[in-house]
Motif scaffolding. Structure first.
Motif, PDB file in Angstrom:
ATOM      1  N   GLU A  69      -1.032   6.244   6.413  1.00 44.06           N
ATOM      2  CA  GLU A  69      -0.963   4.718   6.394  1.00 44.06           C
ATOM      3  C   GLU A  69      -1.485   4.193   5.020  1.00 44.06           C
ATOM      4  O   GLU A  69      -1.069   3.357   4.018  1.00 44.06           O
ATOM      5  CB  GLU A  69      -1.349   4.061   7.559  1.00 44.06           C
ATOM      6  CG  GLU A  69      -1.417   2.499   7.546  1.00 44.06           C
ATOM      7  CD  GLU A  69      -1.757   1.633   8.914  1.00 44.06           C
ATOM      8  OE1 GLU A  69      -2.987   1.014   8.664  1.00 44.06           O
ATOM      9  OE2 GLU A  69      -1.394   1.937   9.841  1.00 44.06           O
ATOM     10  N   MET A  70      -2.684   4.707   4.975  1.00 41.20           N
ATOM     11  CA  MET A  70      -3.486   4.429   3.410  1.00 41.20           C
ATOM     12  C   MET A  70      -2.575   4.903   2.305  1.00 41.20           C
ATOM     13  O   MET A  70      -2.519   4.429   1.411  1.00 41.20           O
ATOM     14  CB  MET A  70      -4.749   5.107   3.414  1.00 41.20           C
ATOM     15  CG  MET A  70      -5.539   4.235   4.560  1.00 41.20           C
ATOM     16  SD  MET A  70      -7.419   5.362   4.750  1.00 41.20           S
ATOM     17  CE  MET A  70      -8.307   4.194   4.187  1.00 41.20           C
ATOM     18  N   LYS A  71      -2.247   6.202   2.547  1.00 40.52           N
ATOM     19  CA  LYS A  71      -1.429   6.498   1.323  1.00 40.52           C
ATOM     20  C   LYS A  71      -0.177   5.975   1.021  1.00 40.52           C
ATOM     21  O   LYS A  71       0.228   5.813  -0.228  1.00 40.52           O
ATOM     22  CB  LYS A  71      -0.795   8.213   1.631  1.00 40.52           C
ATOM     23  CG  LYS A  71      -2.136   9.301   1.722  1.00 40.52           C
ATOM     24  CD  LYS A  71      -1.670  10.621   2.040  1.00 40.52           C
ATOM     25  CE  LYS A  71      -2.814  11.466   2.070  1.00 40.52           C
ATOM     26  NZ  LYS A  71      -2.438  12.744   2.651  1.00 40.52           N
ATOM     27  N   GLU A  72       0.698   5.389   1.952  1.00 43.56           N
ATOM     28  CA  GLU A  72       1.769   4.491   1.922  1.00 43.56           C
ATOM     29  C   GLU A  72       1.111   3.169   1.539  1.00 43.56           C
ATOM     30  O   GLU A  72       2.081   2.585   0.594  1.00 43.56           O
ATOM     31  CB  GLU A  72       2.557   4.384   3.550  1.00 43.56           C
ATOM     32  CG  GLU A  72       2.996   5.610   4.012  1.00 43.56           C
ATOM     33  CD  GLU A  72       3.514   5.410   5.134  1.00 43.56           C
ATOM     34  OE1 GLU A  72       3.690   4.137   5.861  1.00 43.56           O
ATOM     35  OE2 GLU A  72       4.030   6.328   5.934  1.00 43.56           O
ATOM     36  N   GLU A  73       0.211   2.468   1.647  1.00 43.60           N
ATOM     37  CA  GLU A  73      -0.140   1.323   1.358  1.00 43.60           C
ATOM     38  C   GLU A  73      -0.516   1.632  -0.243  1.00 43.60           C
ATOM     39  O   GLU A  73      -0.366   0.865  -1.027  1.00 43.60           O
ATOM     40  CB  GLU A  73      -1.462   0.745   1.976  1.00 43.60           C
ATOM     41  CG  GLU A  73      -2.184  -0.448   1.282  1.00 43.60           C
ATOM     42  CD  GLU A  73      -0.959  -1.658   1.571  1.00 43.60           C
ATOM     43  OE1 GLU A  73      -1.417  -2.607   0.860  1.00 43.60           O
ATOM     44  OE2 GLU A  73      -0.051  -1.742   2.321  1.00 43.60           O
ATOM     45  N   LEU A  74      -1.074   2.452  -0.573  1.00 41.26           N
ATOM     46  CA  LEU A  74      -1.564   2.826  -2.058  1.00 41.26           C
ATOM     47  C   LEU A  74      -0.246   2.919  -2.904  1.00 41.26           C
ATOM     48  O   LEU A  74      -0.024   2.476  -4.063  1.00 41.26           O
ATOM     49  CB  LEU A  74      -2.580   4.179  -2.326  1.00 41.26           C
ATOM     50  CG  LEU A  74      -3.812   3.900  -1.899  1.00 41.26           C
ATOM     51  CD1 LEU A  74      -4.658   5.285  -1.920  1.00 41.26           C
ATOM     52  CD2 LEU A  74      -4.493   2.875  -2.711  1.00 41.26           C
ATOM     53  N   ALA A  75       0.766   3.775  -2.341  1.00 41.60           N
ATOM     54  CA  ALA A  75       2.096   3.847  -2.916  1.00 41.60           C
ATOM     55  C   ALA A  75       2.678   2.739  -3.172  1.00 41.60           C
ATOM     56  O   ALA A  75       3.442   2.345  -4.329  1.00 41.60           O
ATOM     57  CB  ALA A  75       2.835   4.987  -2.135  1.00 41.60           C
ATOM     58  N   TYR A  76       2.909   1.781  -2.258  1.00 39.44           N
ATOM     59  CA  TYR A  76       3.309   0.602  -2.242  1.00 39.44           C
ATOM     60  C   TYR A  76       2.739  -0.350  -3.351  1.00 39.44           C
ATOM     61  O   TYR A  76       3.356  -0.885  -4.266  1.00 39.44           O
ATOM     62  CB  TYR A  76       3.174  -0.093  -0.798  1.00 39.44           C
ATOM     63  CG  TYR A  76       3.803  -1.444  -0.933  1.00 39.44           C
ATOM     64  CD1 TYR A  76       4.912  -2.018  -1.127  1.00 39.44           C
ATOM     65  CD2 TYR A  76       2.728  -2.723  -1.003  1.00 39.44           C
ATOM     66  CE1 TYR A  76       5.253  -3.526  -1.312  1.00 39.44           C
ATOM     67  CE2 TYR A  76       3.019  -4.026  -1.263  1.00 39.44           C
ATOM     68  CZ  TYR A  76       4.331  -4.511  -1.326  1.00 39.44           C
ATOM     69  OH  TYR A  76       4.494  -5.617  -1.365  1.00 39.44           O
ATOM     70  N   ARG A  77       1.331  -0.424  -3.359  1.00 35.79           N
ATOM     71  CA  ARG A  77       0.619  -1.293  -4.390  1.00 35.79           C
ATOM     72  C   ARG A  77       0.838  -0.729  -5.675  1.00 35.79           C
ATOM     73  O   ARG A  77       0.867  -1.445  -6.585  1.00 35.79           O
ATOM     74  CB  ARG A  77      -0.980  -1.309  -3.852  1.00 35.79           C
ATOM     75  CG  ARG A  77      -0.985  -2.203  -2.623  1.00 35.79           C
ATOM     76  CD  ARG A  77      -2.589  -2.035  -2.488  1.00 35.79           C
ATOM     77  NE  ARG A  77      -2.887  -2.677  -1.226  1.00 35.79           N
ATOM     78  CZ  ARG A  77      -3.515  -3.912  -1.019  1.00 35.79           C
ATOM     79  NH1 ARG A  77      -3.926  -4.347  -2.142  1.00 35.79           N
ATOM     80  NH2 ARG A  77      -3.763  -4.548   0.118  1.00 35.79           N
ATOM     81  N   ARG A  78       0.882   0.491  -5.911  1.00 39.76           N
ATOM     82  CA  ARG A  78       1.112   1.268  -7.018  1.00 39.76           C
ATOM     83  C   ARG A  78       2.434   0.920  -7.744  1.00 39.76           C
ATOM     84  O   ARG A  78       2.643   0.442  -8.904  1.00 39.76           O
ATOM     85  CB  ARG A  78       0.841   2.547  -7.106  1.00 39.76           C
ATOM     86  CG  ARG A  78       1.014   3.506  -8.330  1.00 39.76           C
ATOM     87  CD  ARG A  78       0.869   4.964  -8.103  1.00 39.76           C
ATOM     88  NE  ARG A  78       0.601   5.785  -9.090  1.00 39.76           N
ATOM     89  CZ  ARG A  78       1.604   6.263  -9.854  1.00 39.76           C
ATOM     90  NH1 ARG A  78       3.135   6.034  -9.462  1.00 39.76           N
ATOM     91  NH2 ARG A  78       1.276   6.779 -10.986  1.00 39.76           N
ATOM     92  N   GLN A  79       3.474   0.881  -6.658  1.00 39.48           N
ATOM     93  CA  GLN A  79       4.889   0.400  -7.138  1.00 39.48           C
ATOM     94  C   GLN A  79       4.857  -1.049  -7.555  1.00 39.48           C
ATOM     95  O   GLN A  79       5.549  -1.411  -8.576  1.00 39.48           O
ATOM     96  CB  GLN A  79       5.811   1.025  -5.950  1.00 39.48           C
ATOM     97  CG  GLN A  79       7.130   0.733  -6.361  1.00 39.48           C
ATOM     98  CD  GLN A  79       7.600   1.459  -7.640  1.00 39.48           C
ATOM     99  OE1 GLN A  79       7.324   2.604  -7.903  1.00 39.48           O
ATOM    100  NE2 GLN A  79       8.393   0.682  -8.628  1.00 39.48           N
ATOM    101  N   LYS A  80       4.068  -1.719  -6.889  1.00 42.72           N
ATOM    102  CA  LYS A  80       4.066  -3.355  -7.109  1.00 42.72           C
ATOM    103  C   LYS A  80       3.424  -3.411  -8.534  1.00 42.72           C
ATOM    104  O   LYS A  80       3.975  -4.291  -9.427  1.00 42.72           O
ATOM    105  CB  LYS A  80       3.311  -3.988  -6.073  1.00 42.72           C
ATOM    106  CG  LYS A  80       3.491  -5.512  -6.302  1.00 42.72           C
ATOM    107  CD  LYS A  80       4.489  -6.096  -5.761  1.00 42.72           C
ATOM    108  CE  LYS A  80       4.367  -7.670  -5.711  1.00 42.72           C
ATOM    109  NZ  LYS A  80       5.312  -8.274  -6.574  1.00 42.72           N
ATOM    110  N   VAL A  81       2.513  -2.707  -8.834  1.00 45.04           N
ATOM    111  CA  VAL A  81       1.832  -2.949 -10.418  1.00 45.04           C
ATOM    112  C   VAL A  81       2.675  -2.600 -11.413  1.00 45.04           C
ATOM    113  O   VAL A  81       2.838  -3.122 -12.369  1.00 45.04           O
ATOM    114  CB  VAL A  81       0.287  -2.107 -10.297  1.00 45.04           C
ATOM    115  CG1 VAL A  81      -0.017  -1.944 -11.520  1.00 45.04           C
ATOM    116  CG2 VAL A  81      -0.498  -2.834  -9.444  1.00 45.04           C
TER     117      VAL A  81
END
Length: 102
Positions: A69-81
Motif C-alpha cells: 500500500e505504501m509503495k502504491e502511494e509513493l508511486a502515485y505521488r511520484r507520478q503526480k509530481v
C-alpha cells in the motif's frame, strides 16, 4: 498495525533470521545495547540514523519496510509530481515505479 510497529517487527525478524544477538547487532550498528533492546521490544522509538545503520549492518534495503500500500502511494505521488512539474525535476523518469520494486 501502525508502520512503526511493522518496522520493529520486520527488523526483529531480520535479526533473528541472521542469528545475530541484540548485543552483537547493537555493537555492529554502534547503538547502545539497552537502547536497541528497548527499541526492538517496542518501548522506545527508533531514530532515523539508527534505522539506517541497522539496515546497513543487516544488508536490508529500506524498501523492505514498505507495505505494498505504501509503495502504491509513493508511486502515485511520484507520478503526480511528474505530471505537475515535468520529468526534469530531480531526474525523475515517468516510467520508473516504486510499486514495481521489491
Amino acid at each position: 498495525m501502525n508502520h512503526a510497529k511493522l518496522v520493529v517487527i520486520r527488523m526483529e525478524e531480520a535479526r533473528d533470521s541472521r542469528g545475530i544477538s541484540v548485543a552483537e547487532l547493537a555493537r555492529r550498528a554502534s547503538i547502545d545495547r539497552k537502547r536497541l533492546w528497548y527499541i526492538l521490544d517496542g518501548q522506545r522509538k527508533m531514530r532515523a540514523d539508527e534505522f539506517v545503520r541497522l539496515c546497513a549492518v543487516m544488508g536490508l534495503d529500506m524498501g523492505f519496510f514498505l507495505t505494498n500500500e505504501m509503495k502504491e502511494e509513493l508511486a502515485y505521488r511520484r507520478q503526480k509530481v511528474i505530471e505537475d512539474y515535468g520529468t526534469g525535476l530531480c531526474g525523475l523518469s515517468p516510467t520508473a515505479s516504486f510499486a514495481s520494486r521489491k
